[in-house]
Design a protein around this motif. Structure first.
Motif, PDB file in Angstrom:
ATOM      1  N   PHE A 118     -47.382 -16.342  31.685  1.00 12.10           N
ATOM      2  CA  PHE A 118     -45.892 -17.295  30.845  1.00 12.10           C
ATOM      3  C   PHE A 118     -47.090 -18.383  30.654  1.00 12.10           C
ATOM      4  O   PHE A 118     -47.866 -19.028  31.763  1.00 12.10           O
ATOM      5  CB  PHE A 118     -45.001 -17.476  31.944  1.00 12.10           C
ATOM      6  N   LEU A 119     -46.396 -19.418  29.839  1.00 13.16           N
ATOM      7  CA  LEU A 119     -46.587 -20.296  29.209  1.00 13.16           C
ATOM      8  C   LEU A 119     -45.098 -21.068  29.279  1.00 13.16           C
ATOM      9  O   LEU A 119     -44.489 -20.780  29.822  1.00 13.16           O
ATOM     10  CB  LEU A 119     -46.579 -20.379  27.942  1.00 13.16           C
ATOM     11  N   GLN A 120     -45.047 -22.386  30.395  1.00 18.81           N
ATOM     12  CA  GLN A 120     -43.948 -23.252  30.639  1.00 18.81           C
ATOM     13  C   GLN A 120     -43.692 -24.707  29.882  1.00 18.81           C
ATOM     14  O   GLN A 120     -44.716 -25.271  30.597  1.00 18.81           O
ATOM     15  CB  GLN A 120     -43.806 -22.700  31.766  1.00 18.81           C
ATOM     16  N   ALA A 121     -42.809 -24.998  29.353  1.00 18.77           N
ATOM     17  CA  ALA A 121     -42.674 -26.726  28.636  1.00 18.77           C
ATOM     18  C   ALA A 121     -41.312 -26.779  29.081  1.00 18.77           C
ATOM     19  O   ALA A 121     -40.418 -26.221  29.570  1.00 18.77           O
ATOM     20  CB  ALA A 121     -42.985 -26.334  27.608  1.00 18.77           C
ATOM     21  N   GLN A 167     -54.756 -14.185  26.400  1.00 24.27           N
ATOM     22  CA  GLN A 167     -54.028 -15.323  25.123  1.00 24.27           C
ATOM     23  C   GLN A 167     -54.376 -16.186  26.048  1.00 24.27           C
ATOM     24  O   GLN A 167     -55.163 -17.100  25.259  1.00 24.27           O
ATOM     25  CB  GLN A 167     -52.343 -15.089  24.478  1.00 24.27           C
ATOM     26  N   VAL A 168     -53.869 -16.395  27.338  1.00 19.40           N
ATOM     27  CA  VAL A 168     -54.610 -17.843  28.174  1.00 19.40           C
ATOM     28  C   VAL A 168     -55.463 -18.377  27.804  1.00 19.40           C
ATOM     29  O   VAL A 168     -56.190 -19.126  27.904  1.00 19.40           O
ATOM     30  CB  VAL A 168     -53.582 -17.956  29.495  1.00 19.40           C
ATOM     31  N   ALA A 169     -56.871 -16.999  28.851  1.00 18.24           N
ATOM     32  CA  ALA A 169     -58.007 -17.598  28.075  1.00 18.24           C
ATOM     33  C   ALA A 169     -58.225 -17.818  26.750  1.00 18.24           C
ATOM     34  O   ALA A 169     -59.188 -18.641  27.176  1.00 18.24           O
ATOM     35  CB  ALA A 169     -58.859 -16.383  28.634  1.00 18.24           C
ATOM     36  N   ALA A 170     -57.900 -17.723  26.098  1.00 15.03           N
ATOM     37  CA  ALA A 170     -58.425 -17.535  24.535  1.00 15.03           C
ATOM     38  C   ALA A 170     -57.572 -19.067  24.179  1.00 15.03           C
ATOM     39  O   ALA A 170     -58.262 -20.019  23.926  1.00 15.03           O
ATOM     40  CB  ALA A 170     -57.492 -17.310  23.506  1.00 15.03           C
ATOM     41  N   LEU A 171     -56.805 -19.623  24.698  1.00 16.15           N
ATOM     42  CA  LEU A 171     -55.956 -20.670  24.456  1.00 16.15           C
ATOM     43  C   LEU A 171     -57.041 -21.859  24.801  1.00 16.15           C
ATOM     44  O   LEU A 171     -56.907 -23.141  24.734  1.00 16.15           O
ATOM     45  CB  LEU A 171     -54.490 -20.768  25.293  1.00 16.15           C
ATOM     46  N   ALA A 172     -57.895 -21.680  26.294  1.00 18.05           N
ATOM     47  CA  ALA A 172     -57.751 -21.996  27.285  1.00 18.05           C
ATOM     48  C   ALA A 172     -59.447 -22.600  25.914  1.00 18.05           C
ATOM     49  O   ALA A 172     -59.102 -24.073  26.461  1.00 18.05           O
ATOM     50  CB  ALA A 172     -58.318 -21.963  28.813  1.00 18.05           C
ATOM     51  N   ASP A 173     -59.301 -21.824  25.798  1.00 11.82           N
ATOM     52  CA  ASP A 173     -61.232 -21.973  25.418  1.00 11.82           C
ATOM     53  C   ASP A 173     -61.110 -22.247  23.597  1.00 11.82           C
ATOM     54  O   ASP A 173     -61.782 -23.780  23.825  1.00 11.82           O
ATOM     55  CB  ASP A 173     -61.321 -20.414  25.211  1.00 11.82           C
ATOM     56  N   GLU A 194     -37.942 -15.669  30.479  1.00  8.66           N
ATOM     57  CA  GLU A 194     -38.887 -15.206  28.952  1.00  8.66           C
ATOM     58  C   GLU A 194     -37.886 -15.735  27.959  1.00  8.66           C
ATOM     59  O   GLU A 194     -37.370 -14.520  27.525  1.00  8.66           O
ATOM     60  CB  GLU A 194     -39.203 -13.995  29.037  1.00  8.66           C
ATOM     61  N   ASP A 195     -38.196 -16.821  27.581  1.00  7.29           N
ATOM     62  CA  ASP A 195     -37.243 -16.812  26.226  1.00  7.29           C
ATOM     63  C   ASP A 195     -37.859 -16.046  24.733  1.00  7.29           C
ATOM     64  O   ASP A 195     -37.163 -15.800  23.813  1.00  7.29           O
ATOM     65  CB  ASP A 195     -37.543 -17.893  25.872  1.00  7.29           C
ATOM     66  N   PHE A 196     -38.957 -15.249  24.829  1.00 11.87           N
ATOM     67  CA  PHE A 196     -39.659 -14.761  24.376  1.00 11.87           C
ATOM     68  C   PHE A 196     -41.233 -14.370  24.557  1.00 11.87           C
ATOM     69  O   PHE A 196     -41.713 -14.905  25.390  1.00 11.87           O
ATOM     70  CB  PHE A 196     -39.421 -15.369  22.336  1.00 11.87           C
ATOM     71  N   ARG A 197     -41.465 -12.989  24.016  1.00  7.30           N
ATOM     72  CA  ARG A 197     -43.198 -12.550  24.304  1.00  7.30           C
ATOM     73  C   ARG A 197     -43.828 -13.892  22.524  1.00  7.30           C
ATOM     74  O   ARG A 197     -43.683 -13.604  21.572  1.00  7.30           O
ATOM     75  CB  ARG A 197     -43.247 -11.050  24.033  1.00  7.30           C
ATOM     76  N   VAL A 198     -45.523 -14.258  23.402  1.00 10.83           N
ATOM     77  CA  VAL A 198     -46.287 -14.806  22.474  1.00 10.83           C
ATOM     78  C   VAL A 198     -46.622 -13.652  21.169  1.00 10.83           C
ATOM     79  O   VAL A 198     -47.087 -12.504  22.067  1.00 10.83           O
ATOM     80  CB  VAL A 198     -47.211 -15.435  23.109  1.00 10.83           C
ATOM     81  N   GLY A 199     -47.022 -13.662  20.040  1.00  9.35           N
ATOM     82  CA  GLY A 199     -47.712 -12.767  19.203  1.00  9.35           C
ATOM     83  C   GLY A 199     -48.797 -13.615  18.552  1.00  9.35           C
ATOM     84  O   GLY A 199     -50.265 -13.033  18.896  1.00  9.35           O
ATOM     85  N   THR A 200     -48.830 -14.894  17.761  1.00  9.07           N
ATOM     86  CA  THR A 200     -50.275 -15.662  17.416  1.00  9.07           C
ATOM     87  C   THR A 200     -49.769 -16.769  17.739  1.00  9.07           C
ATOM     88  O   THR A 200     -48.611 -17.807  18.814  1.00  9.07           O
ATOM     89  CB  THR A 200     -50.107 -15.577  15.812  1.00  9.07           C
ATOM     90  N   MET A 201     -50.825 -17.703  18.423  1.00 10.83           N
ATOM     91  CA  MET A 201     -51.290 -19.203  18.679  1.00 10.83           C
ATOM     92  C   MET A 201     -51.960 -20.085  17.678  1.00 10.83           C
ATOM     93  O   MET A 201     -52.862 -19.727  16.857  1.00 10.83           O
ATOM     94  CB  MET A 201     -50.915 -19.499  19.897  1.00 10.83           C
ATOM     95  N   ALA A 202     -52.249 -21.791  17.466  1.00  7.07           N
ATOM     96  CA  ALA A 202     -51.983 -22.316  16.843  1.00  7.07           C
ATOM     97  C   ALA A 202     -52.589 -24.113  17.366  1.00  7.07           C
ATOM     98  O   ALA A 202     -51.361 -24.246  18.320  1.00  7.07           O
ATOM     99  CB  ALA A 202     -51.419 -22.047  15.392  1.00  7.07           C
TER     100      ALA A 202
END
Length: 192
Positions: free
Chosen positions: A26-29, A44-50, A86-94
């Motif tokens: 999860f991502l949590q804000a 996706q977590v790994a890609a975001l960190a990189d 979970e509010d929603f499931r992530v598809g894409t990130m920017a």
């Protein structure tokens, strides 16, 4: 389109629930009395960190005031806030660098099923667009997020010494052993 905007959040972290091999990520804000939790995949977590590290390194090379490493004061090793809903499931990130505010902008957009129409309908435009989590964080907070995310991803199952795939408690079917089920204790023998 619901937009969960945090500028800046009180807290923005990646976390996981469950045992290695069956964890949910999860991502949590959190901020201004609100909590937004979105689900995503480990990769996706790994890609975001990189990508965050790459973005910050590039901004640093261009002369902006960006810490080279995560400031110790921003370290957050606490568990995810509860309830984890979970509010929603992530598809894409920017990712983006906002030079005016010297902040990193992270957007996580809701996954859309392949059979759903991407065109907004004239009657209910807001219902046809995906939800978005958008956070604006300082470079130091981004470095701290990255450090936590990398540790989270690395805390999973250990890799097989032969093929690199994650080991289950019962071993796994190792391609280097021609499909035999190897375990961490009997990797070299090729049997159970």
């Amino acid at each position: 389109m619901p937009v969960f905007d945090y500028d800046p959040p009180e807290r923005f972290v990646a976390g996981a629930v469950g045992q290695p091999g069956s964890r949910a990520f999860f991502l949590q804000a959190r901020g201004q009395g609100r909590l937004t939790t979105v689900g995503l995949e480990k990769f996706q977590v790994a890609a975001l960190a990189d990508r965050l590290d790459e973005l910050l390194d590039e901004v640093l090379r261009r002369g902006a005031q960006v810490p080279a490493t995560a400031p110790a004061a921003l370290t957050d090793n606490d568990p995810l806030d509860v309830p984890i809903s979970e509010d929603f499931r992530v598809g894409t990130m920017a990712l983006a660098w906002d030079a005016d505010t010297a902040q990193v902008v992270i957007e996580a957009q809701e996954a859309i099923a392949e059979d759903e129409d991407f065109e907004p309908s004239p009657l209910s435009e807001s219902l046809s667009e995906p939800a978005v989590l958008r956070v604006h964080i300082s470079p130091g907070a981004a470095r701290a997020f990255t450090r936590r995310a990398i540790a989270l991803v690395a805390a999973g199952r250990p890799p097989c010494p032969l093929c690199g795939q994650p080991l289950d408690a019962d071993g796994h079917i190792c391609v280097r052993l021609n499909g035999y089920r190897g375990s961490s204790a009997s990797q070299g023998e090729g049997g159970e």
